[in-house]
Design a protein around this motif. Structure first.
Motif, PDB file in Angstrom:
ATOM      1  N   ASP A  57       0.831  -1.201   0.000  1.00 27.96           N
ATOM      2  CA  ASP A  57       0.000   0.000   0.000  1.00 27.96           C
ATOM      3  C   ASP A  57       0.863   1.248   0.000  1.00 27.96           C
ATOM      4  N   PRO A  58       0.512   2.220  -0.803  1.00 25.59           N
ATOM      5  CA  PRO A  58       1.366   3.399  -0.974  1.00 25.59           C
ATOM      6  C   PRO A  58       1.312   4.359   0.211  1.00 25.59           C
ATOM      7  N   LEU A  59       2.467   4.862   0.575  1.00 25.17           N
ATOM      8  CA  LEU A  59       2.546   5.919   1.575  1.00 25.17           C
ATOM      9  C   LEU A  59       2.437   7.264   0.858  1.00 25.17           C
ATOM     10  N   GLY A  60       1.963   8.256   1.552  1.00 29.54           N
ATOM     11  CA  GLY A  60       1.935   9.604   0.998  1.00 29.54           C
ATOM     12  C   GLY A  60       0.793   9.879   0.041  1.00 29.54           C
ATOM     13  N   GLU A  61      -0.182   8.988  -0.036  1.00 24.91           N
ATOM     14  CA  GLU A  61      -1.356   9.196  -0.885  1.00 24.91           C
ATOM     15  C   GLU A  61      -2.609   9.109  -0.030  1.00 24.91           C
ATOM     16  N   TRP A  62      -3.636   9.890  -0.392  1.00 25.36           N
ATOM     17  CA  TRP A  62      -4.909   9.775   0.291  1.00 25.36           C
ATOM     18  C   TRP A  62      -5.581   8.499  -0.174  1.00 25.36           C
ATOM     19  N   LEU A  63      -6.044   7.693   0.757  1.00 24.99           N
ATOM     20  CA  LEU A  63      -6.745   6.457   0.452  1.00 24.99           C
ATOM     21  C   LEU A  63      -8.072   6.452   1.191  1.00 24.99           C
ATOM     22  N   ASP A  64      -9.100   5.999   0.527  1.00 27.69           N
ATOM     23  CA  ASP A  64     -10.413   5.897   1.163  1.00 27.69           C
ATOM     24  C   ASP A  64     -10.553   4.548   1.844  1.00 27.69           C
ATOM     25  N   GLU A  65     -11.152   4.551   3.017  1.00 26.14           N
ATOM     26  CA  GLU A  65     -11.480   3.315   3.735  1.00 26.14           C
ATOM     27  C   GLU A  65     -12.966   3.360   4.056  1.00 26.14           C
ATOM     28  N   ASP A  66     -13.600   2.234   3.964  1.00 25.30           N
ATOM     29  CA  ASP A  66     -15.014   2.106   4.312  1.00 25.30           C
ATOM     30  C   ASP A  66     -15.146   0.773   5.026  1.00 25.30           C
ATOM     31  N   GLN A  67     -15.343   0.803   6.332  1.00 29.06           N
ATOM     32  CA  GLN A  67     -15.370  -0.426   7.127  1.00 29.06           C
ATOM     33  C   GLN A  67     -16.755  -0.633   7.749  1.00 29.06           C
ATOM     34  N   PRO A  68     -17.360  -1.790   7.534  1.00 25.66           N
ATOM     35  CA  PRO A  68     -18.642  -2.102   8.189  1.00 25.66           C
ATOM     36  C   PRO A  68     -18.381  -2.474   9.651  1.00 25.66           C
ATOM     37  N   LEU A  69     -18.585  -1.538  10.546  1.00 23.17           N
ATOM     38  CA  LEU A  69     -18.144  -1.711  11.934  1.00 23.17           C
ATOM     39  C   LEU A  69     -18.746  -2.927  12.627  1.00 23.17           C
ATOM     40  N   LEU A  70     -20.023  -3.179  12.445  1.00 22.85           N
ATOM     41  CA  LEU A  70     -20.629  -4.324  13.133  1.00 22.85           C
ATOM     42  C   LEU A  70     -20.020  -5.635  12.632  1.00 22.85           C
ATOM     43  N   THR A  71     -19.834  -5.756  11.330  1.00 20.30           N
ATOM     44  CA  THR A  71     -19.202  -6.954  10.771  1.00 20.30           C
ATOM     45  C   THR A  71     -17.768  -7.089  11.277  1.00 20.30           C
ATOM     46  N   CYS A  72     -17.034  -5.971  11.288  1.00 17.11           N
ATOM     47  CA  CYS A  72     -15.663  -5.996  11.808  1.00 17.11           C
ATOM     48  C   CYS A  72     -15.647  -6.412  13.271  1.00 17.11           C
ATOM     49  N   TYR A  73     -16.563  -5.857  14.060  1.00 14.36           N
ATOM     50  CA  TYR A  73     -16.655  -6.200  15.476  1.00 14.36           C
ATOM     51  C   TYR A  73     -16.892  -7.695  15.647  1.00 14.36           C
ATOM     52  N   GLN A  74     -17.874  -8.233  14.918  1.00 13.02           N
ATOM     53  CA  GLN A  74     -18.214  -9.652  15.050  1.00 13.02           C
ATOM     54  C   GLN A  74     -17.042 -10.545  14.643  1.00 13.02           C
ATOM     55  N   THR A  75     -16.304 -10.142  13.612  1.00 15.18           N
ATOM     56  CA  THR A  75     -15.154 -10.921  13.156  1.00 15.18           C
ATOM     57  C   THR A  75     -13.996 -10.848  14.145  1.00 15.18           C
ATOM     58  N   ALA A  76     -13.682  -9.643  14.601  1.00 13.75           N
ATOM     59  CA  ALA A  76     -12.491  -9.433  15.431  1.00 13.75           C
ATOM     60  C   ALA A  76     -12.712  -9.741  16.906  1.00 13.75           C
ATOM     61  N   ILE A  77     -13.895  -9.412  17.416  1.00 13.80           N
ATOM     62  CA  ILE A  77     -14.139  -9.518  18.857  1.00 13.80           C
ATOM     63  C   ILE A  77     -15.137 -10.622  19.177  1.00 13.80           C
TER      64      ILE A  77
END
Length: 125
Positions: A57-77
Protein backbone atom coordinates in the motif's frame (compact mmCIF):
# COMPACT_ATOMS: atom_id res chain seq x y z
CA UNK A 1 1.80 -7.23 18.16
CA UNK A 2 4.31 -7.42 21.02
CA UNK A 3 4.78 -4.72 23.63
CA UNK A 4 8.41 -3.86 22.73
CA UNK A 5 7.39 -2.82 19.19
CA UNK A 6 3.87 -1.61 19.91
CA UNK A 7 4.26 1.88 18.47
CA UNK A 8 1.40 2.69 16.15
CA UNK A 9 -0.99 5.24 14.69
CA UNK A 10 -4.63 4.20 14.39
CA UNK A 11 -8.28 5.09 14.39
CA UNK A 12 -10.04 3.55 17.37
CA UNK A 13 -13.76 2.97 17.68
CA UNK A 14 -15.09 2.58 21.21
CA UNK A 15 -18.38 0.76 21.74
CA UNK A 16 -20.94 1.06 24.54
CA UNK A 17 -19.68 -2.18 26.10
CA UNK A 18 -16.27 -0.61 26.81
CA UNK A 19 -14.43 -2.50 24.06
CA UNK A 20 -12.35 -0.80 21.36
CA UNK A 21 -11.48 -1.84 17.83
CA UNK A 22 -8.55 -0.02 16.27
CA UNK A 23 -7.70 0.05 12.58
CA UNK A 24 -4.06 0.46 11.53
CA UNK A 25 -1.35 -0.03 8.92
CA UNK A 26 1.63 -2.25 9.61
CA UNK A 27 5.20 -2.47 8.41
CA UNK A 28 5.40 -6.16 9.30
CA UNK A 29 1.97 -7.75 9.79
CA UNK A 30 -0.26 -8.80 6.91
CA UNK A 31 -3.59 -7.09 6.19
CA UNK A 32 -6.37 -8.92 7.96
CA UNK A 33 -4.23 -9.66 11.02
CA UNK A 34 -6.28 -9.19 14.19
CA UNK A 35 -4.71 -9.25 17.64
CA UNK A 36 -5.33 -8.17 21.21
CA UNK A 37 -3.36 -5.19 22.41
CA UNK A 38 -0.14 -6.58 23.93
CA UNK A 39 -0.15 -4.03 26.77
CA UNK A 40 -1.47 -5.67 29.95
CA UNK A 41 -3.71 -2.76 30.94
CA UNK A 42 -5.35 -2.65 27.45
CA UNK A 43 -5.38 -6.36 26.49
CA UNK A 44 -8.90 -7.00 27.81
CA UNK A 45 -10.30 -3.86 26.18
CA UNK A 46 -8.58 -3.20 22.85
CA UNK A 47 -8.41 -5.28 19.67
CA UNK A 48 -6.25 -4.22 16.70
CA UNK A 49 -7.01 -4.87 13.03
CA UNK A 50 -4.35 -4.39 10.33
CA UNK A 51 -6.06 -2.91 7.27
CA UNK A 52 -3.06 -2.12 5.10
CA UNK A 53 0.61 -3.00 5.08
CA UNK A 54 3.87 -2.12 3.46
CA UNK A 55 5.12 -2.58 0.81
CA UNK A 56 1.81 -3.19 -0.98
CA UNK A 57 0.00 0.00 0.00
CA UNK A 58 1.37 3.40 -0.97
CA UNK A 59 2.55 5.92 1.57
CA UNK A 60 1.93 9.60 1.00
CA UNK A 61 -1.36 9.20 -0.88
CA UNK A 62 -4.91 9.77 0.29
CA UNK A 63 -6.74 6.46 0.45
CA UNK A 64 -10.41 5.90 1.16
CA UNK A 65 -11.48 3.31 3.73
CA UNK A 66 -15.01 2.11 4.31
CA UNK A 67 -15.37 -0.43 7.13
CA UNK A 68 -18.64 -2.10 8.19
CA UNK A 69 -18.14 -1.71 11.93
CA UNK A 70 -20.63 -4.32 13.13
CA UNK A 71 -19.20 -6.95 10.77
CA UNK A 72 -15.66 -6.00 11.81
CA UNK A 73 -16.66 -6.20 15.48
CA UNK A 74 -18.21 -9.65 15.05
CA UNK A 75 -15.15 -10.92 13.16
CA UNK A 76 -12.49 -9.43 15.43
CA UNK A 77 -14.14 -9.52 18.86
CA UNK A 78 -17.28 -11.66 18.68
CA UNK A 79 -19.86 -12.13 21.40
CA UNK A 80 -22.96 -10.01 21.88
CA UNK A 81 -23.07 -7.06 19.50
CA UNK A 82 -22.74 -3.58 20.99
CA UNK A 83 -25.68 -1.23 20.56
CA UNK A 84 -23.74 1.87 19.59
CA UNK A 85 -20.43 3.63 19.07
CA UNK A 86 -19.65 6.00 21.96
CA UNK A 87 -16.34 7.47 20.75
CA UNK A 88 -13.90 7.58 17.89
CA UNK A 89 -10.35 8.49 18.78
CA UNK A 90 -7.02 8.75 17.08
CA UNK A 91 -4.12 6.95 18.71
CA UNK A 92 -0.48 7.94 18.32
CA UNK A 93 1.95 5.89 20.38
CA UNK A 94 5.74 6.00 20.05
CA UNK A 95 6.74 5.38 23.65
CA UNK A 96 8.53 2.06 23.02
CA UNK A 97 10.79 2.65 20.02
CA UNK A 98 10.79 6.46 20.33
CA UNK A 99 10.65 7.01 16.57
CA UNK A 100 8.60 9.68 14.82
CA UNK A 101 5.44 8.81 12.97
CA UNK A 102 2.96 10.82 10.97
CA UNK A 103 -0.47 10.29 9.48
CA UNK A 104 -3.44 12.37 8.45
CA UNK A 105 -7.15 11.69 8.59
CA UNK A 106 -10.03 13.51 6.97
CA UNK A 107 -13.72 13.07 6.38
CA UNK A 108 -14.30 10.60 9.22
CA UNK A 109 -17.96 9.59 9.24
CA UNK A 110 -20.21 7.05 10.91
CA UNK A 111 -23.15 5.93 8.79
CA UNK A 112 -26.25 4.08 10.01
CA UNK A 113 -28.88 3.76 7.32
CA UNK A 114 -29.54 7.29 6.06
CA UNK A 115 -27.98 8.93 9.13
CA UNK A 116 -24.44 10.21 8.68
CA UNK A 117 -22.48 11.57 11.65
CA UNK A 118 -19.31 13.49 10.90
CA UNK A 119 -16.56 12.81 13.42
CA UNK A 120 -14.72 16.03 14.29
CA UNK A 121 -10.95 15.63 14.34
CA UNK A 122 -9.35 17.81 17.01
CA UNK A 123 -5.74 17.75 18.14
CA UNK A 124 -5.07 16.38 21.61
CA UNK A 125 -4.35 18.93 24.29
Amino acid sequence: HIDLTHDYLSIAVEFDNGLDLTFMWSAALKPGTVFQCPLPWWRARETHWVLRALPDDPLGEWLDEDQPLLTCYQTAIGGPAPKRVVAVWLIANSIFQRQPGACRYRNLRLTAGNTVTTVPVRPAI
